[in-house]
Design a protein around this motif. Structure first.
Motif, PDB file in Angstrom:
ATOM      1  N   VAL A 143       0.873  -1.246  -0.067  1.00 51.26           N
ATOM      2  CA  VAL A 143       0.073  -0.128   0.040  1.00 51.26           C
ATOM      3  C   VAL A 143       0.889   1.208   0.030  1.00 51.26           C
ATOM      4  CG1 VAL A 143      -1.892  -1.136   1.079  1.00 51.26           C
ATOM      5  CG2 VAL A 143      -0.333  -0.145   2.648  1.00 51.26           C
ATOM      6  N   THR A 144       0.916   1.784  -1.029  1.00 55.71           N
ATOM      7  CA  THR A 144       2.008   3.014  -1.326  1.00 55.71           C
ATOM      8  C   THR A 144       1.659   3.769  -2.439  1.00 55.71           C
ATOM      9  OG1 THR A 144       4.298   3.313  -1.696  1.00 55.71           O
ATOM     10  CG2 THR A 144       3.189   1.669  -2.866  1.00 55.71           C
ATOM     11  N   GLY A 145       2.347   5.011  -1.985  1.00 60.48           N
ATOM     12  CA  GLY A 145       1.759   6.116  -3.310  1.00 60.48           C
ATOM     13  C   GLY A 145       2.613   5.825  -4.700  1.00 60.48           C
ATOM     14  N   HIS A 146       3.676   4.811  -4.722  1.00 61.80           N
ATOM     15  CA  HIS A 146       4.515   4.518  -5.847  1.00 61.80           C
ATOM     16  C   HIS A 146       4.905   3.185  -5.702  1.00 61.80           C
ATOM     17  CE1 HIS A 146       6.696   5.020  -9.394  1.00 61.80           C
ATOM     18  NE2 HIS A 146       8.023   4.600  -8.924  1.00 61.80           N
ATOM     19  N   CYS A 147       4.452   2.233  -6.463  1.00 64.93           N
ATOM     20  CA  CYS A 147       4.878   0.881  -6.247  1.00 64.93           C
ATOM     21  C   CYS A 147       5.991   0.641  -7.233  1.00 64.93           C
ATOM     22  CB  CYS A 147       3.528  -0.135  -6.861  1.00 64.93           C
ATOM     23  SG  CYS A 147       3.809  -1.720  -5.998  1.00 64.93           S
TER      24      CYS A 147
ATOM     25  N   GLY B 198       0.009  -7.783  -5.162  1.00 69.14           N
ATOM     26  CA  GLY B 198      -0.408  -6.630  -5.624  1.00 69.14           C
ATOM     27  C   GLY B 198       0.122  -5.397  -5.040  1.00 69.14           C
ATOM     28  N   CYS B 199      -0.374  -4.486  -5.375  1.00 71.20           N
ATOM     29  CA  CYS B 199      -0.229  -3.247  -4.725  1.00 71.20           C
ATOM     30  C   CYS B 199      -1.484  -2.170  -4.947  1.00 71.20           C
ATOM     31  CB  CYS B 199       1.002  -2.397  -5.908  1.00 71.20           C
ATOM     32  SG  CYS B 199       1.492  -0.898  -4.874  1.00 71.20           S
ATOM     33  N   LEU B 200      -1.854  -1.847  -3.982  1.00 72.47           N
ATOM     34  CA  LEU B 200      -2.802  -0.677  -3.747  1.00 72.47           C
ATOM     35  C   LEU B 200      -2.260   0.625  -3.700  1.00 72.47           C
ATOM     36  CD1 LEU B 200      -5.865  -0.367  -3.356  1.00 72.47           C
ATOM     37  CD2 LEU B 200      -5.604  -0.587  -0.847  1.00 72.47           C
ATOM     38  N   ALA B 201      -2.748   1.466  -4.487  1.00 71.36           N
ATOM     39  CA  ALA B 201      -2.055   2.830  -4.377  1.00 71.36           C
ATOM     40  C   ALA B 201      -3.004   3.974  -3.498  1.00 71.36           C
ATOM     41  CB  ALA B 201      -2.443   3.375  -5.831  1.00 71.36           C
ATOM     42  N   LYS B 202      -1.914   4.482  -2.959  1.00 77.21           N
ATOM     43  CA  LYS B 202      -2.443   5.690  -1.977  1.00 77.21           C
ATOM     44  C   LYS B 202      -2.599   6.846  -2.535  1.00 77.21           C
ATOM     45  CE  LYS B 202       0.259   4.452   2.275  1.00 77.21           C
ATOM     46  NZ  LYS B 202       0.888   4.908   3.261  1.00 77.21           N
ATOM     47  N   PRO B 203      -3.720   7.688  -2.170  1.00 76.07           N
ATOM     48  CA  PRO B 203      -4.522   7.497  -1.165  1.00 76.07           C
ATOM     49  C   PRO B 203      -5.688   6.450  -1.614  1.00 76.07           C
ATOM     50  CG  PRO B 203      -5.126   9.471  -2.113  1.00 76.07           C
ATOM     51  CD  PRO B 203      -4.039   8.989  -2.851  1.00 76.07           C
ATOM     52  N   TYR B 204      -6.391   5.929  -0.550  1.00 75.86           N
ATOM     53  CA  TYR B 204      -7.206   4.810  -0.901  1.00 75.86           C
ATOM     54  C   TYR B 204      -8.276   4.858   0.240  1.00 75.86           C
ATOM     55  CZ  TYR B 204      -4.410   2.271   2.507  1.00 75.86           C
ATOM     56  OH  TYR B 204      -3.692   1.764   3.352  1.00 75.86           O
ATOM     57  N   ALA B 205      -9.503   4.606   0.117  1.00 80.47           N
ATOM     58  CA  ALA B 205     -10.317   4.509   1.257  1.00 80.47           C
ATOM     59  C   ALA B 205     -10.351   3.247   1.798  1.00 80.47           C
ATOM     60  CB  ALA B 205     -11.908   4.589   0.557  1.00 80.47           C
ATOM     61  N   PRO B 206     -10.953   3.180   3.278  1.00 78.47           N
ATOM     62  CA  PRO B 206     -10.813   2.078   3.900  1.00 78.47           C
ATOM     63  C   PRO B 206     -11.604   0.993   3.099  1.00 78.47           C
ATOM     64  CG  PRO B 206     -11.247   3.886   5.244  1.00 78.47           C
ATOM     65  CD  PRO B 206     -11.404   4.368   4.120  1.00 78.47           C
ATOM     66  N   ARG B 207     -12.730   1.278   2.703  1.00 81.85           N
ATOM     67  CA  ARG B 207     -13.558   0.247   1.925  1.00 81.85           C
ATOM     68  C   ARG B 207     -12.786  -0.598   0.569  1.00 81.85           C
ATOM     69  NH1 ARG B 207     -15.905   4.882   0.479  1.00 81.85           N
ATOM     70  NH2 ARG B 207     -15.476   5.410  -2.086  1.00 81.85           N
ATOM     71  N   ASP B 208     -11.567   0.274  -0.227  1.00 78.91           N
ATOM     72  CA  ASP B 208     -11.134  -0.278  -0.864  1.00 78.91           C
ATOM     73  C   ASP B 208      -9.852  -1.105  -0.508  1.00 78.91           C
ATOM     74  OD1 ASP B 208     -12.535   1.265  -2.982  1.00 78.91           O
ATOM     75  OD2 ASP B 208     -11.202   2.964  -2.864  1.00 78.91           O
TER      76      ASP B 208
ATOM     77  N   SER C 295     -12.151  -5.729  -8.587  1.00 82.84           N
ATOM     78  CA  SER C 295     -10.850  -5.093  -7.968  1.00 82.84           C
ATOM     79  C   SER C 295     -11.314  -3.572  -7.639  1.00 82.84           C
ATOM     80  CB  SER C 295      -9.811  -4.989  -8.938  1.00 82.84           C
ATOM     81  OG  SER C 295      -9.402  -6.258  -9.039  1.00 82.84           O
ATOM     82  N   PRO C 296     -10.976  -3.046  -6.376  1.00 80.34           N
ATOM     83  CA  PRO C 296     -11.263  -1.680  -6.164  1.00 80.34           C
ATOM     84  C   PRO C 296     -10.351  -0.782  -6.881  1.00 80.34           C
ATOM     85  CG  PRO C 296      -9.838  -2.739  -4.384  1.00 80.34           C
ATOM     86  CD  PRO C 296     -10.209  -3.852  -5.635  1.00 80.34           C
ATOM     87  N   PRO C 297     -10.682   0.598  -6.940  1.00 80.79           N
ATOM     88  CA  PRO C 297      -9.594   1.629  -7.708  1.00 80.79           C
ATOM     89  C   PRO C 297      -8.373   1.367  -7.174  1.00 80.79           C
ATOM     90  CG  PRO C 297     -11.786   2.397  -6.959  1.00 80.79           C
ATOM     91  CD  PRO C 297     -11.815   1.306  -6.318  1.00 80.79           C
ATOM     92  N   GLY C 298      -7.417   1.692  -7.990  1.00 82.77           N
ATOM     93  CA  GLY C 298      -5.993   1.637  -7.271  1.00 82.77           C
ATOM     94  C   GLY C 298      -5.568   0.434  -7.018  1.00 82.77           C
ATOM     95  N   LEU C 299      -6.144  -0.693  -7.238  1.00 84.53           N
ATOM     96  CA  LEU C 299      -5.442  -2.180  -7.039  1.00 84.53           C
ATOM     97  C   LEU C 299      -4.726  -2.547  -8.181  1.00 84.53           C
ATOM     98  CD1 LEU C 299      -4.538  -4.534  -5.282  1.00 84.53           C
ATOM     99  CD2 LEU C 299      -6.800  -5.485  -5.717  1.00 84.53           C
ATOM    100  N   SER C 300      -3.383  -2.955  -8.138  1.00 82.50           N
ATOM    101  CA  SER C 300      -2.754  -3.799  -9.206  1.00 82.50           C
ATOM    102  C   SER C 300      -2.192  -4.943  -8.989  1.00 82.50           C
ATOM    103  CB  SER C 300      -1.514  -3.010  -9.768  1.00 82.50           C
ATOM    104  OG  SER C 300      -1.760  -1.502 -10.251  1.00 82.50           O
ATOM    105  N   LEU C 301      -2.954  -6.149  -9.417  1.00 89.75           N
ATOM    106  CA  LEU C 301      -2.242  -7.466  -9.139  1.00 89.75           C
ATOM    107  C   LEU C 301      -1.310  -7.837 -10.120  1.00 89.75           C
ATOM    108  CD1 LEU C 301      -5.882  -9.385  -9.019  1.00 89.75           C
ATOM    109  CD2 LEU C 301      -4.266  -8.536  -7.250  1.00 89.75           C
ATOM    110  N   PHE C 302      -0.180  -8.175  -9.590  1.00 90.86           N
ATOM    111  CA  PHE C 302       0.850  -8.968 -10.093  1.00 90.86           C
ATOM    112  C   PHE C 302       0.747 -10.364 -10.338  1.00 90.86           C
ATOM    113  CE2 PHE C 302       2.911  -5.938  -6.882  1.00 90.86           C
ATOM    114  CZ  PHE C 302       2.751  -4.691  -8.059  1.00 90.86           C
ATOM    115  N   ASP C 303       1.369 -10.742 -11.530  1.00 89.77           N
ATOM    116  CA  ASP C 303       1.449 -12.185 -12.085  1.00 89.77           C
ATOM    117  C   ASP C 303       2.220 -13.118 -11.178  1.00 89.77           C
ATOM    118  OD1 ASP C 303       1.272 -14.703 -13.520  1.00 89.77           O
ATOM    119  OD2 ASP C 303       2.478 -13.926 -14.953  1.00 89.77           O
ATOM    120  N   THR C 304       1.515 -13.754 -10.187  1.00 86.56           N
ATOM    121  CA  THR C 304       2.219 -14.662  -9.128  1.00 86.56           C
ATOM    122  C   THR C 304       2.680 -15.697  -9.763  1.00 86.56           C
ATOM    123  OG1 THR C 304       0.099 -15.234  -8.288  1.00 86.56           O
ATOM    124  CG2 THR C 304       0.965 -13.408  -7.267  1.00 86.56           C
ATOM    125  N   ALA C 305       2.429 -16.096 -11.094  1.00 89.47           N
ATOM    126  CA  ALA C 305       2.708 -17.348 -11.402  1.00 89.47           C
ATOM    127  C   ALA C 305       4.117 -17.262 -11.904  1.00 89.47           C
ATOM    128  CB  ALA C 305       1.985 -17.764 -12.755  1.00 89.47           C
ATOM    129  N   ALA C 306       4.724 -16.033 -12.131  1.00 93.56           N
ATOM    130  CA  ALA C 306       5.930 -15.711 -12.670  1.00 93.56           C
ATOM    131  C   ALA C 306       7.026 -16.110 -11.811  1.00 93.56           C
ATOM    132  CB  ALA C 306       6.028 -14.366 -13.221  1.00 93.56           C
TER     133      ALA C 306
END
Length: 152
Positions: free
Chosen positions: A97-101, A111-121, A141-152
């Motif tokens: 959870v960060t402003g810049h992943c 994954g990475c959830l971009a700041k700022p985010y709401a608690p519900r996100d 997915s909530p706004p600001g969530l990026s999932l990474f390919d965990t199979a790699a």
């Protein structure tokens, strides 16, 4: 008379949450407080909330954690990326959870959830991570969530 309900162990296991206990690694006190409150309200157990690498490592090593939610920038010399490396070494899932992943986060986190985010996100993002860990269909997915390919 049959009502269509059959008790199956396989079905029960797939519905069981993979994420129940969370470690919050956050150096901004207000964000940490908001995260704790949102997690508790959503029924998650917060194992601890810490603001630096060394405390995070101690909590991870105690066991019982299902997910590490980590900011990248922390107090001290080491960062959330160092926490994620340690968590990954223990087989734990990490959500940044960060402003810049950072680019190297992809190999360490779900994954990475971009700041700022709401608690519900945040709660929705954990739900997505939980689905990824269980290998089931992903919820929206909530706004600001990026999932990474965990199979790699």
């Amino acid at each position: 008379m049959f009502f269509g309900f059959v008790k199956e162990e396989g079905v029960r296991k797939s519905r069981r949450k993979a994420v129940r206990t969370v470690l919050v690694v956050e150096d901004e006190p207000l964000v940490a407080f908001d995260n704790e409150h949102a997690l508790a309200q959503a029924g998650y157990r917060v194992a601890a909330t810490v603001d630096d690498h060394d405390h995070a490592v101690r909590v991870i090593d105690e066991g019982g954690i299902d997910l590490v939610i980590a900011d990248v920038a922390l107090h001290g010399r080491k960062s959330g990326i160092d926490v994620a490396r340690h968590a990954a070494g223990q087989g734990l899932a990490v959500l940044f959870v960060t402003g810049h992943c950072p680019i190297d986060a992809r190999a360490l986190a779900v994954g990475c959830l971009a700041k700022p985010y709401a608690p519900r996100d945040l709660i929705a993002a954990i739900g997505v991570v939980d689905a990824v860990l269980r290998g089931v269909r992903l919820p929206k997915s909530p706004p600001g969530l990026s999932l990474f390919d965990t199979a790699a």
